[in-house]
Design a protein around this motif. Structure first.
Motif, PDB file in Angstrom:
ATOM      1  N   MET A 100       0.848  -1.188   0.000  1.00 38.68           N
ATOM      2  CA  MET A 100       0.000   0.000   0.000  1.00 38.68           C
ATOM      3  C   MET A 100       0.882   1.235   0.000  1.00 38.68           C
ATOM      4  SD  MET A 100      -2.984   0.983  -0.179  1.00 38.68           S
ATOM      5  CE  MET A 100      -3.404   2.711  -0.356  1.00 38.68           C
ATOM      6  N   GLU A 101       0.422   2.219  -0.761  1.00 43.82           N
ATOM      7  CA  GLU A 101       1.226   3.406  -0.952  1.00 43.82           C
ATOM      8  C   GLU A 101       0.675   4.601  -0.202  1.00 43.82           C
ATOM      9  OE1 GLU A 101      -0.756   1.910  -3.058  1.00 43.82           O
ATOM     10  OE2 GLU A 101      -2.092   3.355  -3.989  1.00 43.82           O
ATOM     11  N   SER A 102       1.550   5.520   0.145  1.00 46.24           N
ATOM     12  CA  SER A 102       1.136   6.872   0.534  1.00 46.24           C
ATOM     13  C   SER A 102       2.322   7.776   0.206  1.00 46.24           C
ATOM     14  CB  SER A 102       0.709   6.930   2.001  1.00 46.24           C
ATOM     15  OG  SER A 102       1.759   6.562   2.838  1.00 46.24           O
ATOM     16  N   TYR A 117       8.677  -1.770  -6.493  1.00 45.90           N
ATOM     17  CA  TYR A 117       8.598  -0.835  -7.615  1.00 45.90           C
ATOM     18  C   TYR A 117       7.172  -0.299  -7.742  1.00 45.90           C
ATOM     19  CZ  TYR A 117      10.408   1.210 -11.944  1.00 45.90           C
ATOM     20  OH  TYR A 117      10.831   2.091 -12.903  1.00 45.90           O
ATOM     21  N   HIS A 118       6.209  -1.193  -7.690  1.00 41.07           N
ATOM     22  CA  HIS A 118       4.810  -0.785  -7.856  1.00 41.07           C
ATOM     23  C   HIS A 118       4.441   0.299  -6.834  1.00 41.07           C
ATOM     24  CE1 HIS A 118       0.468  -1.530  -8.819  1.00 41.07           C
ATOM     25  NE2 HIS A 118       0.336  -1.055  -7.593  1.00 41.07           N
ATOM     26  N   GLU A 119       4.740   0.030  -5.575  1.00 40.75           N
ATOM     27  CA  GLU A 119       4.315   0.979  -4.530  1.00 40.75           C
ATOM     28  C   GLU A 119       5.092   2.291  -4.618  1.00 40.75           C
ATOM     29  OE1 GLU A 119       1.642   0.148  -3.383  1.00 40.75           O
ATOM     30  OE2 GLU A 119       1.656  -2.027  -3.533  1.00 40.75           O
ATOM     31  N   ILE A 120       6.366   2.218  -4.980  1.00 39.94           N
ATOM     32  CA  ILE A 120       7.147   3.461  -5.113  1.00 39.94           C
ATOM     33  C   ILE A 120       6.671   4.243  -6.342  1.00 39.94           C
ATOM     34  CG2 ILE A 120       9.469   4.406  -5.502  1.00 39.94           C
ATOM     35  CD1 ILE A 120      10.573   2.056  -3.809  1.00 39.94           C
ATOM     36  N   ALA A 121       6.300   3.514  -7.399  1.00 35.90           N
ATOM     37  CA  ALA A 121       5.801   4.175  -8.617  1.00 35.90           C
ATOM     38  C   ALA A 121       4.541   4.993  -8.337  1.00 35.90           C
ATOM     39  CB  ALA A 121       5.520   3.136  -9.701  1.00 35.90           C
ATOM     40  N   HIS A 122       3.788   4.600  -7.325  1.00 37.10           N
ATOM     41  CA  HIS A 122       2.593   5.367  -6.954  1.00 37.10           C
ATOM     42  C   HIS A 122       2.928   6.805  -6.538  1.00 37.10           C
ATOM     43  CE1 HIS A 122      -0.846   2.810  -7.397  1.00 37.10           C
ATOM     44  NE2 HIS A 122      -0.344   1.835  -6.666  1.00 37.10           N
ATOM     45  N   THR A 123       4.181   7.049  -6.211  1.00 37.25           N
ATOM     46  CA  THR A 123       4.604   8.416  -5.905  1.00 37.25           C
ATOM     47  C   THR A 123       4.170   9.383  -7.012  1.00 37.25           C
ATOM     48  OG1 THR A 123       6.516   7.601  -4.708  1.00 37.25           O
ATOM     49  CG2 THR A 123       6.645   9.867  -5.539  1.00 37.25           C
ATOM     50  N   ASP A 146      -4.012   5.632 -11.998  1.00 35.46           N
ATOM     51  CA  ASP A 146      -2.824   5.415 -11.165  1.00 35.46           C
ATOM     52  C   ASP A 146      -2.427   3.931 -11.089  1.00 35.46           C
ATOM     53  OD1 ASP A 146      -4.850   4.741  -9.200  1.00 35.46           O
ATOM     54  OD2 ASP A 146      -3.244   4.886  -7.731  1.00 35.46           O
ATOM     55  N   GLU A 147      -3.378   3.036 -10.875  1.00 35.88           N
ATOM     56  CA  GLU A 147      -2.995   1.622 -10.759  1.00 35.88           C
ATOM     57  C   GLU A 147      -2.427   1.104 -12.082  1.00 35.88           C
ATOM     58  OE1 GLU A 147      -2.505   0.239  -8.147  1.00 35.88           O
ATOM     59  OE2 GLU A 147      -3.856   1.074  -6.644  1.00 35.88           O
ATOM     60  N   GLY A 148      -2.982   1.560 -13.181  1.00 35.29           N
ATOM     61  CA  GLY A 148      -2.477   1.134 -14.491  1.00 35.29           C
ATOM     62  C   GLY A 148      -1.020   1.534 -14.670  1.00 35.29           C
ATOM     63  N   TRP A 149      -0.693   2.776 -14.288  1.00 35.99           N
ATOM     64  CA  TRP A 149       0.689   3.238 -14.431  1.00 35.99           C
ATOM     65  C   TRP A 149       1.617   2.552 -13.437  1.00 35.99           C
ATOM     66  CZ3 TRP A 149       1.847   4.894 -18.844  1.00 35.99           C
ATOM     67  CH2 TRP A 149       1.025   5.778 -19.558  1.00 35.99           C
ATOM     68  N   ALA A 150       1.137   2.352 -12.197  1.00 32.58           N
ATOM     69  CA  ALA A 150       1.989   1.690 -11.197  1.00 32.58           C
ATOM     70  C   ALA A 150       2.262   0.245 -11.614  1.00 32.58           C
ATOM     71  CB  ALA A 150       1.340   1.744  -9.820  1.00 32.58           C
ATOM     72  N   THR A 151       1.358  -0.323 -12.405  1.00 36.17           N
ATOM     73  CA  THR A 151       1.573  -1.672 -12.935  1.00 36.17           C
ATOM     74  C   THR A 151       2.505  -1.626 -14.155  1.00 36.17           C
ATOM     75  OG1 THR A 151      -0.665  -2.220 -12.216  1.00 36.17           O
ATOM     76  CG2 THR A 151       0.369  -3.769 -13.730  1.00 36.17           C
ATOM     77  N   ASN A 186      -8.489  -2.095 -13.583  1.00 34.09           N
ATOM     78  CA  ASN A 186      -7.680  -0.888 -13.386  1.00 34.09           C
ATOM     79  C   ASN A 186      -6.182  -1.193 -13.402  1.00 34.09           C
ATOM     80  OD1 ASN A 186      -9.823   1.081 -13.029  1.00 34.09           O
ATOM     81  ND2 ASN A 186     -10.336  -0.141 -11.226  1.00 34.09           N
ATOM     82  N   TYR A 187      -5.847  -2.457 -13.175  1.00 35.72           N
ATOM     83  CA  TYR A 187      -4.457  -2.904 -13.251  1.00 35.72           C
ATOM     84  C   TYR A 187      -4.206  -3.557 -14.615  1.00 35.72           C
ATOM     85  CZ  TYR A 187      -4.696  -2.478  -8.133  1.00 35.72           C
ATOM     86  OH  TYR A 187      -4.869  -2.025  -6.862  1.00 35.72           O
ATOM     87  N   GLY A 188      -4.932  -4.652 -14.873  1.00 32.37           N
ATOM     88  CA  GLY A 188      -4.642  -5.476 -16.046  1.00 32.37           C
ATOM     89  C   GLY A 188      -5.016  -4.811 -17.356  1.00 32.37           C
TER      90      GLY A 188
END
Ligand SMILES: [Zn+2]
Length: 628
Positions: free
Chosen positions: A371-373, A393-399, A416-421, A473-475
């Motif tokens: 989980m990101e914040s 990587y995924h959670e840091i990409a949420h930055t 956001d989830e698409g890009w973090a993926t 939202n991911y796939g």
């Protein structure tokens, strides 16, 4: 000559703008169209000249009692109404009410995990003391404060507030994960977003619908007992007063160190001397961020390293990880996280990491998950190093998405989830060539491919809940971005991405702002692509056929355009790889003839589906008996 070129370019852009305004491109609901016509947003994808957003200053004190799990806070919120509207109410989110027995949730929880939610002890609005029970009303997780006097445009409102809640025994993106391992998010009364689209965001917090926050300033004091370390969003202001000097010295060194520093080691934990006093008040300050969370740990190891994220200015980001010795692969966690921050800053999107630190707290979960914040992430463990890298990587990409880019994830989670993926795609493969980053998104998209659940991404995320539905939202978003990258080519794709980030960082882009910016930056109307991937029901499926003339035809049987890679094997054993970008399906083209060597006999033709979703695998091969 130059002048003429400029003029015609301007003309093209003008036509473009009108094109979209006239609804011939993608669908823009009339309600949203008004925003573009009224100037808060712009048809070319830029923020409008009259763009505005509200924000707050949070000056808070909070105490966490690790024994009882009681969190009690007090403080002041100054809310700036930058909108042209007069606000008769202010919506305040009380996230902890999700744990009340009576609140609807997207996940079941055991009755023993119910709490009384959040208690508002004190409420003072612009100097006027109010009774929280009568000054407003509570829905499930929102508090509607009726303003004693309306908040006028360009005014500020001061709210003093005191509150408390008890941590649930259930962790839901926050809470107590294990002895001495707390992550505290969703913990303070938070003013909801008021924007040009909907006015107040009154979405209830039901567990799966996540962020949409203003960009605020935070000054937070966090009081915890001896030997608890706090890492939080923003700058740590008084570590020198709290940490034992030997720990503090290592921390200071790590802030500038290119190699990993073990700030708190097993030996330090054995000594039991981490902080100097019995109770400690940690002070943090964060400017212009969309949330504030903190990790509160005891008997945790702490590793740190520094990375130059901007070669032009030499600016550094401090990367650190909190974990236990038994957390598999985490002794490498900070090193891997450093590589991630570097990759995001210098490769793709190639935008310097926007914050001063990135902290990962390991919650010990063996099932992975994260989980990101802003500046803070919670991650589980993985026995496989590359899987852990992919998770970090995924959670840091949420930055970048949703935090720096202010995405409304409650409505557009694919933004956001698409890009973090998508963002870890190249790097994980670079570190481990045996790893295909397409595998997990494919697994997620395959769960809905060809099914009713494969709904258009433009359906508001808050109405698309539950697994596997939410997984689009991911796939689905991942493969839409892959297909877009293949369509534009990686250089133009990166240019458009950077343009999007440059225009919308620290603001709130809508899907249309994203579409229009990519149209504008690529110089091309991509509506034919946006429609099937984002607006329409459908699926991906390519197929092979041979027509009566003997030509080999590649058909797009589904409606979602994907890049094509085909392997042709000739009778002489020679192979030919034929690649076509997503562009081959432009403007509804549904088939094309394979350009193969007509002087040779074909032995087999196969569509490579490793990097694309494909509903029907039975039409992906043509095989012919050898003739000699
Ligand atoms: Zn995510």
């Amino acid at each position: 000559m130059l002048k003429r070129i400029n003029y015609s370019l301007f003309f093209v852009i003008l036509i473009f703008g009108q094109f979209f305004a006239q609804d011939e491109g993608i669908y823009v609901p009339p309600q949203v169209k008004e925003l573009y016509n009224n100037g808060t947003r712009s048809w070319d994808g830029k923020p409008g000249t009259d763009y505005w957003q509200n924000n707050s200053d949070y000056i808070l004190k909070v105490e966490l009692d690790p024994e009882s799990g009681l969190v009690s806070g007090e403080g002041k919120i100054i809310y700036y109404n930058n909108s042209p509207d007069t606000l008769s109410k202010i919506v305040i989110r009380l996230y902890q009410d999700i744990f009340k027995a009576s609140t609807p949730r997207d996940y079941g929880i055991k009755p023993e995990a119910f709490t009384d939610g959040i208690e508002l002890e004190r409420l003072v609005v612009n100097g006027e003391e109010l009774d929280p029970d009568t000054a407003g009303y509570r829905s499930y997780t929102n508090y509607y404060l009726k303003m004693p006097a309306p908040a006028l445009p360009k005014s500020k409102t001061e709210i003093q507030i005191a509150w408390n809640f008890k941590l649930s025994t259930k962790t839901l993106r926050m809470g107590k994960y294990r002895e001495g391992g707390f992550f505290i998010a969703y913990w303070y009364p938070q003013i909801a977003v008021y924007d040009d689209v909907d006015g107040w965001d009154i979405t209830e917090y039901t567990g799966s619908v996540e962020f949409y926050n203003d960009f605020n300033n935070y000054e937070v004091e966090i009081t915890v007992p001896e030997n608890y370390l706090i890492r939080a969003t923003g700058e740590m202001l008084n570590a020198n007063e709290i940490l034992e000097p030997k720990i503090y010295d290592k921390y200071i060194r790590a802030l500038e160190s290119d190699s990993v520093i073990r700030i708190i080691t097993v030996d330090d934990l054995d000594d039991g001397e981490i902080t100097r006093y019995e109770n400690n008040t940690w002070k943090y300050s964060a400017i212009n961020v969309s949330d504030f969370t903190f990790a509160c740990v005891k008997n945790y190891l702490w590793d740190g390293v520094s990375v130059i994220v901007d070669d032009k200015t030499g600016r550094r980001t401090f990367v650190d990880v909190l974990y236990r010795e038994e957390d598999k692969n985490y002794d490498e966690g900070v090193y891997l996280s450093k590589l991630v921050v570097e990759d995001l800053s210098k490769n793709f999107p190639g935008w310097p990491f926007p914050y001063s630190h990135m902290t990962t707290f390991c919650n010990g979960s063996k099932r992975g998950g994260g989980m990101e914040s802003p500046m803070m992430a919670v991650d589980g463990t993985h026995s496989n190093r590359t899987y852990l890298l992919s998770l970090l990587y995924h959670e840091i990409a949420h930055t970048y998405f949703p935090f720096y880019m202010g995405i409304n994830e409650r409505k557009y989670a694919w933004m956001d989830e698409g890009w973090a993926t998508f963002l870890p795609k190249e790097f994980t493969h670079k570190i481990d060539s045996s790893y295909s980053h397409y595998m997990i998104p494919k697994y997620r998209y395959n769960a809905v491919l060809g099914k009713e659940n494969n709904v258009p991404l433009m359906l508001l995320s808050k109405s698309v809940k539950g697994i596997p539905l939410y997984a689009i939202n991911y796939g689905r978003a991942f493969f839409a971005y892959v297909a877009l990258e293949e369509l534009l080519g990686s250089d133009l794709f990166k240019i458009a991405m950077k343009e999007y980030i440059s225009r919308w960082n620290n603001k709130h882009p809508l899907p249309y702002d994203f579409f229009f910016t990519f149209n504008d930056a690529s110089g091309e109307d991509l509506s034919w692509f946006w429609k099937p991937w984002f607006y329409e029901f459908g699926y991906c499926d390519l197929g092979l056929e041979q027509n009566d003339e003997g030509d080999f035809i590649v058909k797009m049987i589904g409606n979602q355009p994907v890049p094509v890679e085909i392997k042709v094997v000739y009778d002489d054993g020679k192979e030919q790889i034929i690649k076509e970008s997503t562009r081959v399906w432009k403007n509804g083209n549904k088939e094309f003839v394979l350009d193969i060597d007509e002087n040779k006999k074909v032995s087999s033709i196969e569509i490579d589906v490793e990097k694309i979703p494909d509903y029907n695998s039975e039409n992906n091969n043509l095989e012919f008996a050898r003739q000699n």
